[in-house]
Design a protein around this motif. Structure first.
Motif, mmCIF file in Angstrom:
data_model
loop_
_atom_site.group_PDB
_atom_site.id
_atom_site.type_symbol
_atom_site.label_atom_id
_atom_site.label_comp_id
_atom_site.label_asym_id
_atom_site.label_seq_id
_atom_site.Cartn_x
_atom_site.Cartn_y
_atom_site.Cartn_z
ATOM 1 N N CYS A 174 26.756 18.290 7.278
ATOM 2 C CA CYS A 174 26.478 16.877 7.058
ATOM 3 C C CYS A 174 25.415 16.777 5.975
ATOM 4 O O CYS A 174 24.847 17.787 5.544
ATOM 5 C CB CYS A 174 26.042 16.189 8.350
ATOM 6 S SG CYS A 174 24.577 16.882 9.101
ATOM 7 N N THR B 60 20.774 11.783 4.013
ATOM 8 C CA THR B 60 20.875 10.567 3.201
ATOM 9 C C THR B 60 19.565 9.780 3.157
ATOM 10 O O THR B 60 19.409 8.899 2.322
ATOM 11 C CB THR B 60 21.997 9.649 3.730
ATOM 12 O OG1 THR B 60 21.809 9.423 5.139
ATOM 13 C CG2 THR B 60 23.355 10.292 3.509
ATOM 14 N N THR C 221 17.688 10.814 8.241
ATOM 15 C CA THR C 221 19.038 10.331 8.542
ATOM 16 C C THR C 221 20.054 11.340 8.039
ATOM 17 O O THR C 221 20.040 11.723 6.870
ATOM 18 C CB THR C 221 19.296 8.966 7.883
ATOM 19 O OG1 THR C 221 18.332 8.016 8.335
ATOM 20 C CG2 THR C 221 20.689 8.460 8.226
ATOM 21 N N SER D 246 24.157 12.150 7.656
ATOM 22 C CA SER D 246 25.437 11.439 7.577
ATOM 23 C C SER D 246 26.595 12.425 7.669
ATOM 24 O O SER D 246 26.650 13.422 6.945
ATOM 25 C CB SER D 246 25.528 10.651 6.267
ATOM 26 O OG SER D 246 24.563 9.618 6.253
ATOM 27 N N GLN E 21 33.233 10.264 8.332
ATOM 28 C CA GLN E 21 33.828 9.542 9.461
ATOM 29 C C GLN E 21 35.012 10.286 10.071
ATOM 30 O O GLN E 21 35.222 10.243 11.286
ATOM 31 C CB GLN E 21 34.270 8.146 9.013
ATOM 32 C CG GLN E 21 33.110 7.189 8.782
ATOM 33 C CD GLN E 21 33.598 5.820 8.353
ATOM 34 O OE1 GLN E 21 34.063 5.634 7.232
ATOM 35 N NE2 GLN E 21 33.487 4.866 9.243
ATOM 36 N N ASN F 40 29.607 4.782 11.057
ATOM 37 C CA ASN F 40 29.639 5.382 9.722
ATOM 38 C C ASN F 40 29.249 6.853 9.740
ATOM 39 O O ASN F 40 29.158 7.496 8.689
ATOM 40 C CB ASN F 40 28.700 4.626 8.781
ATOM 41 C CG ASN F 40 29.149 3.196 8.550
ATOM 42 O OD1 ASN F 40 30.341 2.936 8.378
ATOM 43 N ND2 ASN F 40 28.216 2.263 8.563
ATOM 44 N N GLN G 85 26.292 8.080 10.876
ATOM 45 C CA GLN G 85 24.874 8.281 10.607
ATOM 46 C C GLN G 85 24.088 8.526 11.891
ATOM 47 O O GLN G 85 24.306 7.861 12.901
ATOM 48 C CB GLN G 85 24.292 7.075 9.865
ATOM 49 C CG GLN G 85 24.849 6.907 8.462
ATOM 50 C CD GLN G 85 24.118 5.825 7.684
ATOM 51 O OE1 GLN G 85 23.571 4.875 8.260
ATOM 52 N NE2 GLN G 85 24.097 5.943 6.375
ATOM 53 N N LYS H 146 19.941 9.158 13.146
ATOM 54 C CA LYS H 146 18.522 9.182 12.794
ATOM 55 C C LYS H 146 17.777 10.124 13.735
ATOM 56 O O LYS H 146 17.947 10.055 14.949
ATOM 57 C CB LYS H 146 17.925 7.780 12.893
ATOM 58 C CG LYS H 146 18.462 6.797 11.874
ATOM 59 C CD LYS H 146 17.769 5.448 12.009
ATOM 60 C CE LYS H 146 18.308 4.456 10.988
ATOM 61 N NZ LYS H 146 17.638 3.135 11.129
#
Length: 339
Positions: free
Chosen positions: A68, A71, A84, A86, A89, A128, A130, A132
């Motif tokens: 991943c 971002t 974060t 990402s 999907q 999406n 994401q 955190k």
């Protein structure tokens, strides 16, 4: 030990001075061989995490690593960052899968030294892809220091989700008391975001006691604001109490609560009930009830804090016996869970 002893006895008539040196040499050689064997076993044995492959076209799984992208990476307090990650999907598991129920974590791998550590996404994963993660950098924390060095656009590998603790909305508890220290608030914020704020299990009352060493080390402002606002708007359902060891510094979080550590009295105050059934004596005296039989305690934070509140972990990070403040209050092993 029998064979060396017999051999030494049989050979005493040959020498009385060289044999101890030979024995010492044999012991040293045996020790070196043993260490070498153990090291080889550790390196080459196909342990799940070290032997897990990386897949770029399969859905996220605990069986292998998935790349991943970083971002966002924002500083928030001393030696802390809100990062974060990402995920494409197409690699997201189906949201209805049971393993995505709160509370869950992911493992992040430090590619430089091939070590992984678990982290809890604050809000889970959105549509999406994401996630955190609030990460502190410690002197001896290899993966945390490695993550702090990552820039936006860098790639990291994760595997999961892995269930840390499963919330069951069967109204088995009248009260759930969450006690956290430092980044230990992450699983409770995930529980808040996915369960509490959505009104699941409306009969249960939730209380979060959080402790940081100083105001500047409190969780990121967006976490503090969300929890504080919800507590104000839903006082009968959720309470949020903040503790700091010292208020000598003031960071971005100005809503410092109580100075001091979370102790037995602080925990006891969350489960005390003011009995107002006898309305005719209410203006003059209120009787306080103290009953924790239908109260669940969840504890997450540094190990010294966990030990003081709920007793230390058992062997191999098992739950161990209930100790500390919760044992003094009469909590049983069925009521206490150490995350």
């Amino acid at each position: 030990m029998l064979r060396p002893t017999i051999r030494s006895l049989n050979r005493r008539h040959y020498s009385t001075t060289s044999q101890p040196r030979k024995n010492l040499s044999s012991l040293a050689a045996g020790f070196v061989l043993s260490v070498g064997a153990l090291t080889s076993f550790y390196i080459f044995f196909p342990h799940e995490s070290r032997g897990a492959l990386t897949s770029r076209d399969k859905k996220l799984s605990s069986s292998y690593f998935t790349p991943c992208t970083v971002t966002q990476s924002e500083p928030c307090g001393p030696n802390a960052r809100l990062i974060t990650l990402s995920l494409p999907q197409k690699l997201l598991p189906d949201p209805e899968e049971r393993q995505f129920s709160a509370i869950w974590s992911i493992f992040i791998k430090d590619d430089d030294i091939q070590v992984e550590r678990p982290y809890t996404p604050l809000e889970g994963v959105d549509s999406n892809g994401q996630m955190k993660i609030w990460i502190k950098k410690y002197t001896h924390g290899e993966v945390g220091r490695w993550l702090h060095s990552k820039k936006v656009g860098d790639e990291v590998e994760i595997r999961g989700p892995l269930q840390t603790w499963l919330w069951k909305s069967d109204d088995a508890w009248d009260e759930v008391v969450m006690i956290s220290g430092g980044t230990g608030i992450a699983p409770f914020y995930q529980l808040y975001h996915q369960i509490i704020s959505k009104g699941v299990s409306a009969k249960t009352r939730f209380t979060l006691l959080h402790s940081s060493r100083s105001p500047s080390e409190l969780p990121p402002p967006e976490i503090m604001q969300q929890l504080s606002l919800y507590a104000v708007e839903n006082p009968e359902r959720f309470r949020f109490l903040i503790y700091v060891d010292s208020d000598s510094d003031h960071g971005p979080n100005s809503n410092v609560g109580r100075v001091g550590r979370i102790d037995k009295d602080a925990v006891a105050s969350t489960v005390m009930r003011t009995n107002t059934n006898q309305w005719w004596i209410w203006p003059f005296k209120r009787s306080v009830e103290f009953d924790i039989r239908r109260t669940l305690f969840l504890v997450c934070g540094p190990e010294p804090m966990i030990a003081a509140i709920a007793g230390p972990y058992g062997r191999n990070l098992s739950q161990g016996l209930v100790g500390g403040a919760l044992a003094e209050l009469g909590a049983t092993s069925s009521q206490v869970y150490k995350l």
